[in-house]
Design a protein around this motif. Structure first.
Motif, PDB file in Angstrom:
ATOM      1  N   GLU A   1       6.258  -4.803   5.738  1.00 46.86           N
ATOM      2  CA  GLU A   1       5.192  -3.786   5.913  1.00 46.86           C
ATOM      3  C   GLU A   1       4.256  -3.779   4.695  1.00 46.86           C
ATOM      4  OE1 GLU A   1       8.672  -1.997   4.109  1.00 46.86           O
ATOM      5  OE2 GLU A   1       8.563  -3.350   5.812  1.00 46.86           O
TER       6      GLU A   1
ATOM      7  N   GLU B   1       2.034  -6.934   5.039  1.00 49.87           N
ATOM      8  CA  GLU B   1       1.002  -6.838   6.088  1.00 49.87           C
ATOM      9  C   GLU B   1      -0.155  -5.940   5.654  1.00 49.87           C
ATOM     10  OE1 GLU B   1       3.335  -5.999   9.561  1.00 49.87           O
ATOM     11  OE2 GLU B   1       3.510  -8.157  10.024  1.00 49.87           O
ATOM     12  N   GLN B   2       0.187  -4.839   4.984  1.00 47.56           N
ATOM     13  CA  GLN B   2      -0.845  -3.935   4.480  1.00 47.56           C
ATOM     14  C   GLN B   2      -1.711  -4.659   3.429  1.00 47.56           C
ATOM     15  OE1 GLN B   2      -1.671  -1.004   5.597  1.00 47.56           O
ATOM     16  NE2 GLN B   2      -3.250  -0.699   4.039  1.00 47.56           N
TER      17      GLN B   2
END
Ligand code: NAP
Length: 289
Positions: free
Chosen positions: A49, A52-53
């Motif tokens: 996560e 991806e950010q």
């Protein structure tokens, strides 16, 4: 001090570069600059996560292409998977930045053998895993490539309280110099950077937790009187990753404002002598001559 990008526009154009630990801190800063210079970027770490950010933000900031791939560098099959999905997305891989690391401070006798292993596994085994997997591929494909390893200055001085990290970074430095020679015939080039203090959320919260950062202000240990700017490191990394440094091989470049030399110099502590005392000492010497 300059904190703008140093290399020519397009210096890494169409190069595909993998940055381990590329979702945060210095890996993110170096990766962002590679993108600005035209590279395709692959960022890997354990937390998908976060990756991806970061990938989204990097693409918006630079207009470049970023692939986020989850990978624990300790697991060889996960490392091989990064190479596979990178080739599927971008084709040939040109560069690898071994930046992922784990570290924390502790008296060594307080460490469990597992804690010791964890740091060695991430830093040393993680770096050798990626280098071996990609090196084999480059050699089999008769294609060259560039590897850049992030070490520390205590890779050669050693340091108490971060002994697993010191052992592991020393191993990475040995690998850098060994393979720079052994794999040069395959057109694989290998260098390292030893950064001094550069503020990052991850490393600093583990190495200077709580108010230690106030007690041991890292800037005070640096002769030039400050910590590093991320772009200063990114400029050096981009140079060493680019063909502009094609004749630099097996080198470790220190970027620390003179920090480690200040610690090493036998008389450097004389910095604390005030000017009046120097005047007195000079006068005494004058009398004797
Ligand atoms: P950081 O933000 O904590 O970066 C470390 C990165 O490594 C994180 O993105 C982390 O992501 C990743 N990582 C940790 N364990 C991993 C694993 N098992 N598999 C894959 N990725 C893993 O710290 P930093 O300050 O930017 O440090 C970057 C590099 O610079 C390190 O090699 C460090 O030793 C070196 N360095 C930093 C300084 C400094 O002052 N900041 C000074 C000298 C050297 P996940 O948690 O998502 O896995």
């Amino acid at each position: 001090m300059r904190t703008d990008g140093m290399l020519k526009e397009g210096a890494l154009k169409d190069q595909t570069i993998i940055v381990t630990g590329g979702g945060t801190g210095l890996g993110r800063a170096m990766g962002t600059y590679f993108l600005e210079l035209g590279a395709n970027l692959v960022i890997t770490s354990r937390k998908i996560e976060v990756l991806e950010q970061t990938a989204k933000e990097m693409e918006a900031e630079t207009g470049g292409k970023v692939l986020a791939v989850q990978c624990d560098v300790r697991e060889y099959d996960q490392v091989e998977n990064v190479l596979k999905v990178t080739e599927e997305r971008f084709g040939q891989i040109h560069g690898l930045l071994n930046n992922a690391a784990g570290n924390f401070i502790s008296p060594t006798e307080r460490l469990s053998n597992r804690a010791f292993d964890t740091v060695i596994d991430i830093v040393l085994k993680g770096t050798t895993n990626f280098t071996l997997a990609l090196g084999k591929k480059w050699i089999a494909n008769k294609q060259g490539g560039t590897v850049l390893n992030i070490v520390t200055t205590y890779a050669w001085t050693g340091s108490g309280y971060v002994v697993p990290s010191a052992c592991a970074k020393a191993g990475v430095l040995a690998m850098t110099r060994s393979l720079a020679v052994e794999w040069a015939k395959y057109k694989i080039r290998m260098n390292a950077i030893a950064p001094g203090p550069f503020p990052t959320e991850g490393a600093w919260s583990r190495l200077l937790p709580g108010d230690l950062v106030k007690k041991f202000d890292p800037a005070k240990l640096v002769p030039v009187g400050r910590v590093g700017e991320h772009q200063e490191l990114a400029n050096l990394a981009a140079y060493l990753m680019s063909d502009f440094s094609a004749y630099v091989n097996g080198e470790v470049v220190t970027i620390d404002g003179g920090e480690w030399l200040q610690g090493a110099g036998e008389f450097s502590h004389l910095e604390k002598i005030p000017q009046e005392m120097w005047d007195m000492l000079e006068a005494q010497r004058g009398k004797k001559q």
